[in-house]
Design a protein around this motif. Sequence first.
Motif, short mmCIF file in Angstrom:
data_model
loop_
_atom_site.label_atom_id
_atom_site.label_comp_id
_atom_site.label_asym_id
_atom_site.label_seq_id
_atom_site.Cartn_x
_atom_site.Cartn_y
_atom_site.Cartn_z
N ASP A 135 1.11 -9.16 13.38
CA ASP A 135 0.12 -8.09 13.20
C ASP A 135 -1.10 -8.55 12.41
O ASP A 135 -2.00 -7.75 12.15
CB ASP A 135 0.76 -6.90 12.50
N PHE A 136 -1.13 -9.83 12.04
CA PHE A 136 -2.22 -10.33 11.20
C PHE A 136 -2.71 -11.68 11.73
O PHE A 136 -2.45 -12.74 11.14
CB PHE A 136 -1.74 -10.48 9.75
N TRP A 156 -11.76 -4.81 7.95
CA TRP A 156 -11.65 -3.85 6.85
C TRP A 156 -10.25 -3.72 6.28
O TRP A 156 -9.95 -2.75 5.60
CB TRP A 156 -12.11 -2.47 7.33
N GLN A 157 -9.41 -4.67 6.51
CA GLN A 157 -8.03 -4.56 6.07
C GLN A 157 -7.68 -5.71 5.14
O GLN A 157 -8.17 -6.83 5.29
CB GLN A 157 -7.09 -4.59 7.29
N ILE A 158 -6.85 -5.43 4.15
CA ILE A 158 -6.24 -6.50 3.38
C ILE A 158 -4.74 -6.50 3.67
O ILE A 158 -4.17 -5.48 4.04
CB ILE A 158 -6.50 -6.38 1.86
N GLY A 168 8.15 -13.92 5.03
CA GLY A 168 8.53 -12.56 5.38
C GLY A 168 7.34 -11.70 5.79
O GLY A 168 6.29 -12.20 6.20
N GLN A 169 7.50 -10.40 5.66
CA GLN A 169 6.50 -9.45 6.11
C GLN A 169 5.35 -9.30 5.12
O GLN A 169 5.56 -9.34 3.90
CB GLN A 169 7.14 -8.08 6.35
N LEU A 170 4.16 -9.11 5.65
CA LEU A 170 3.00 -8.71 4.86
C LEU A 170 2.77 -7.21 5.03
O LEU A 170 3.11 -6.64 6.06
CB LEU A 170 1.76 -9.48 5.30
N THR A 171 2.16 -6.60 4.04
CA THR A 171 1.86 -5.17 4.08
C THR A 171 0.36 -4.99 4.22
O THR A 171 -0.43 -5.64 3.53
CB THR A 171 2.35 -4.46 2.81
N ALA A 172 -0.06 -4.08 5.11
CA ALA A 172 -1.48 -3.83 5.36
C ALA A 172 -1.99 -2.70 4.49
O ALA A 172 -1.26 -1.75 4.17
CB ALA A 172 -1.71 -3.49 6.83
N PHE A 173 -3.26 -2.79 4.09
CA PHE A 173 -3.92 -1.74 3.32
C PHE A 173 -5.34 -1.63 3.87
O PHE A 173 -6.13 -2.56 3.75
CB PHE A 173 -3.93 -2.08 1.83
N TYR A 215 -10.42 -2.18 -8.24
CA TYR A 215 -9.15 -1.49 -8.46
C TYR A 215 -8.45 -2.06 -9.68
O TYR A 215 -8.52 -3.25 -9.95
CB TYR A 215 -8.22 -1.65 -7.25
N SER A 216 -7.74 -1.20 -10.38
CA SER A 216 -6.79 -1.64 -11.41
C SER A 216 -5.39 -1.27 -10.93
O SER A 216 -5.21 -0.43 -10.05
CB SER A 216 -7.09 -0.97 -12.76
N GLY A 217 -4.39 -1.89 -11.54
CA GLY A 217 -3.02 -1.60 -11.16
C GLY A 217 -2.30 -2.82 -10.64
O GLY A 217 -2.87 -3.91 -10.55
N LEU A 218 -1.04 -2.64 -10.28
CA LEU A 218 -0.20 -3.77 -9.87
C LEU A 218 -0.40 -4.16 -8.42
O LEU A 218 -0.53 -5.33 -8.09
CB LEU A 218 1.28 -3.42 -10.11
N SER A 219 -0.44 -3.18 -7.51
CA SER A 219 -0.56 -3.46 -6.09
C SER A 219 -0.89 -2.15 -5.38
O SER A 219 -0.70 -1.06 -5.94
CB SER A 219 0.73 -4.06 -5.53
N PRO A 220 -1.37 -2.20 -4.12
CA PRO A 220 -1.75 -0.97 -3.43
C PRO A 220 -0.61 0.03 -3.24
O PRO A 220 -0.88 1.23 -3.06
CB PRO A 220 -2.24 -1.48 -2.08
N ASP A 221 0.66 -0.40 -3.30
CA ASP A 221 1.76 0.52 -3.13
C ASP A 221 2.31 1.07 -4.45
O ASP A 221 3.31 1.80 -4.47
CB ASP A 221 2.90 -0.14 -2.34
N ALA A 222 1.63 0.74 -5.56
CA ALA A 222 2.09 1.19 -6.88
C ALA A 222 1.30 2.42 -7.32
O ALA A 222 0.14 2.60 -6.97
CB ALA A 222 1.93 0.07 -7.90
#
Length: 227
Positions: A135-136, A156-158, A168-173, A215-222
């Motif tokens: 997918d990437f 426009w995606q990271i 393994g798998q990557l996660t899209a944002f 952005y601040s924080g650990l990751s887009p899913d946090a």
Amino acid sequence: MIDNLSSSFGGLNVADALDNMLPQYAIQMDNIIPDVDGDRVRKGYININDTATTTLIPILRGATKKIIGAHLQDLVVYDSDFTAIGTKSGFSSDYWTYADFTDGSGAVHTILANGSDAPQDYTSSLANVGYTLTDFPNLDCPLAFKNRLYFISGDWQIAYSGVQSISGQLTAFDMGSYFKKGGKLLSIANWTQDAGNGADDLFVLISSEGEVLIYSGLSPDADSWTM
């Protein structure tokens, strides 16, 4: 009568007239580099190939130093004596970006990407990254941020990895809705700042039209991930 002049530690001066120029400046400096304590001669060079090299990537592992050069759709690994010790061919672009990333075992990987080919992973030799890329297909601009590896994916995606994961798998944002002027994502970066409560690493996205998101924080899913 002999006049003693200081070395030209002030460097090259092409603005002032010679009559008004202070003695620490020079009107011509060929292979001379000004320094605090005087001038030094520029060191020479070693010709390692006769073709245009578009990208040079340093590989530093303690006392071990190597360089990866990209030219003519090849990636060539050179040792510290600039002897070619490995080549991988068949790429469609010589414009690579890179990031060093430490996995869960403590091994350091140099990750290379060019937006066209499968990203490369260098530890002791070059190989395709272990991530699932179905997918990437167009990953670019690798960045290590808070124990995860990030890429730009398309316009426009990271895409980002698991914690200290090199496979393994990557996660899209998807970031497209946050930029108002169009264009595409141009770069991502880590910005460290101190707002009075200690240093904090911020995630920065830059578009081709000059817009910047931080952005601040650990990751887009946090839950801590905030703009």
